[in-house]
Design an enzyme around this catalytic site. Structure first.
Site, PDB file in Angstrom:
ATOM      1  N   SER A  48      41.172  42.626  28.776  1.00 15.99           N
ATOM      2  CA  SER A  48      40.050  41.502  29.420  1.00 15.99           C
ATOM      3  C   SER A  48      39.166  42.250  30.460  1.00 15.99           C
ATOM      4  CB  SER A  48      40.889  40.484  30.096  1.00 15.99           C
ATOM      5  OG  SER A  48      40.241  39.292  30.178  1.00 15.99           O
ATOM      6  N   ASN A  49      38.506  41.206  31.027  1.00 11.13           N
ATOM      7  CA  ASN A  49      37.513  41.627  32.108  1.00 11.13           C
ATOM      8  C   ASN A  49      37.712  40.716  33.197  1.00 11.13           C
ATOM      9  OD1 ASN A  49      35.363  39.383  31.792  1.00 11.13           O
ATOM     10  ND2 ASN A  49      35.694  40.221  29.475  1.00 11.13           N
ATOM     11  N   PRO A  50      37.044  40.881  34.231  1.00  9.71           N
ATOM     12  CA  PRO A  50      36.840  40.055  35.399  1.00  9.71           C
ATOM     13  C   PRO A  50      36.146  38.892  35.360  1.00  9.71           C
ATOM     14  CG  PRO A  50      36.032  42.146  36.036  1.00  9.71           C
ATOM     15  CD  PRO A  50      36.061  42.216  34.367  1.00  9.71           C
ATOM     16  N   ALA A  64      32.193  36.216  28.683  1.00 11.00           N
ATOM     17  CA  ALA A  64      32.116  37.736  28.620  1.00 11.00           C
ATOM     18  C   ALA A  64      33.218  37.893  27.571  1.00 11.00           C
ATOM     19  CB  ALA A  64      32.641  38.138  29.868  1.00 11.00           C
TER      20      ALA A  64
END
Ligand code: CTP
Length: 416
Positions: A210-212, A277
């Protein structure tokens, strides 16, 4: 007689226990003179400064004070649900903090939770309180939630001290009310599809790539469009943020889920705002079970590309305006322009995700807007909700232009 500025508008005015409560009397007179249908709600401490009868005479409505009134069934619902605007003026530090925390221990604070209209807070408090970390923090929380918290004025205070805390000038309060009430409907008729948050691409039953992304920017855009009268569907990856009021919500996990959810609503929408995102890679062979440490051979996880949702949807556009985001660490404008062209966008919102000023997770952001015809607008750092309104203002200027453009060759063939 000419119609007043607030003709036909139902305004709920909450008055709390500050010495500035007497200034709310003049405010009610002005609002009524301008055609507003004003209902006043007072806290117990407010009634120690001004008698409810004063407001009743001026507003021509009974003053609501009691959550458990014998005369009216659930006044917190009947009043706040039908309001066009909720104003708390003056708002003490106590009330401001309660609003941010969602505490509902009297009629006014309960109404804040039931109201679905815009909320404006005009604080008034003694020197030092406005700068107290608790008040600063809760003001920030409210502003990020889309509440308009006006800055109090600097000058002599009731205590005899000099400082920041004076009730904002009436003109300033009226200006904020006008901009909210007039602005509210400028997006009526738009059907806005917004994506937000990160996606998660499973490695196994408990692990994922995943991403932040916090989702804050996409949620702020969804909320701003809804507040301005648009119908909004928000398709969100996992964020932990509360669902914005007045917005239809679809919860998704993976890029493929997000693609399906957006594709299902695409023909309905007049606009796609792709703030999510989206993960670019996913494990090629996700395991349904949890991979045990002892069975892992040390091989890297094999990944494949996910679908590029914008690239998939752009060729299907009939009338939709397409807004994309670009998360960049360098060459912001150049890279943003490339994405605008490759994904056939009308507008790209370019933000930096490099270093401590990264857009990811923060409550504020600064962006560069780049349109299809090469127009560049730099927006300074501001709360994401305020930024959302500025982005919508820009999109608004493009809608007419884009409607004329649909059907012409794609952007690659046009001059940018
Ligand atoms: N996007 C998308 N589908 C993907 C990846 C991104 O629709 N699989 C959208 C994002 O929502 C955003 C825009 O494309 O509106 C640009 O996303 P960004 O992450 O900045 O760029 P990428 O296209 O992923 O390219 P790169 O990672 O190489 O910068």
């Amino acid at each position: 007689m000419p119609e007043g500025k607030f003709h036909g508008k139902r305004i709920v005015l909450g008055v709390t226990g500050s010495i500035a409560a007497y200034k709310a009397v003049s405010l009610v007179r002005t609002l009524v003179r301008e055609g507003g249908d004003v209902s006043v709600v007072m806290t117990d401490s407010a009634t120690r400064f001004v008698a409810p009868l004063t407001f009743e005479v001026l507003s021509q409505h009974p003053v609501a004070r009691d959550l458990f009134s014998n005369h009216e069934v659930m006044p917190h619902l009947t009043l706040s649900e039908s309001a066009d605007l909720f104003l708390i003026a003056p708002a003490t530090a106590n009330t401001l903090t309660k609003c941010a925390l969602g505490l509902a221990d009297d009629l006014l604070s309960t109404m804040v939770l039931t109201a679905r209209c815009p909320l404006i807070v005009a604080p008034a408090m003694d020197g030092g309180m406005w700068d107290h970390p608790t008040v600063v923090e809760h003001t920030r929380v409210l502003r990020n939630r889309g509440v308009i918290v006006l800055d109090p004025e600097e000058g002599p205070l009731a205590s005899g001290h000099h400082g920041v805390g004076r009730f904002p000038e009436e003109e300033k309060i009226l200006g904020a009310m006008i901009s909210v009430l007039l602005r509210r409907c400028d997006w009526a008729g738009h059907r806005v599809l917004v994506s937000a948050g990160p996606t998660r691409e499973p490695i196994d039953a408990v692990r994922f790539i995943s991403n932040p992304s916090s989702g804050k920017m996409g949620y702020a855009l969804a909320r701003a469009a809804a507040d301005r009268g648009a119908e909004v569907v928000l398709v969100s990856g996992p964020t932990g943020l509360p669902k914005p009021a007045g917005v239809d919500f679809v919860s998704v996990v993976t890029a493929e889920d997000m693609h399906q959810a957006l594709a299902a609503k695409f023909s309905w929408a007049t606009m796609l705002v792709m703030a999510a995102a989206v993960g670019d890679f996913r494990p090629r062979y996700p395991s349904r079970d949890k991979i045990k440490k002892k069975t892992w051979t040390g091989e890297p996880v094999e990944v494949e590309e996910t679908i590029d949702i914008l690239k998939a949807l752009s060729p299907q556009r009939t009338h939709q305006l397409m807004v994309g985001f670009a998360a960049e660490t360098s060459n912001l404008v150049e890279n943003g322009k490339e994405k605008l062209e490759q994904k056939d966008l009308d507008l790209v919102v370019i933000n930096s995700v490099a270093g401590p000023q990264s857009a990811f997770g923060d409550d504020t952001n600064e962006v560069i807007l780049l349109t299809r015809n090469g127009e560049i607008t730099c927006l300074d750092r501001m709360p994401k909700r305020a930024l959302a309104d500025r982005i919508l203002d820009k999109v608004q200027t493009l809608t007419a232009r884009v409607r004329q453009d649909i059907g012409r060759p794609s952007v690659q063939a046009r001059s940018v």
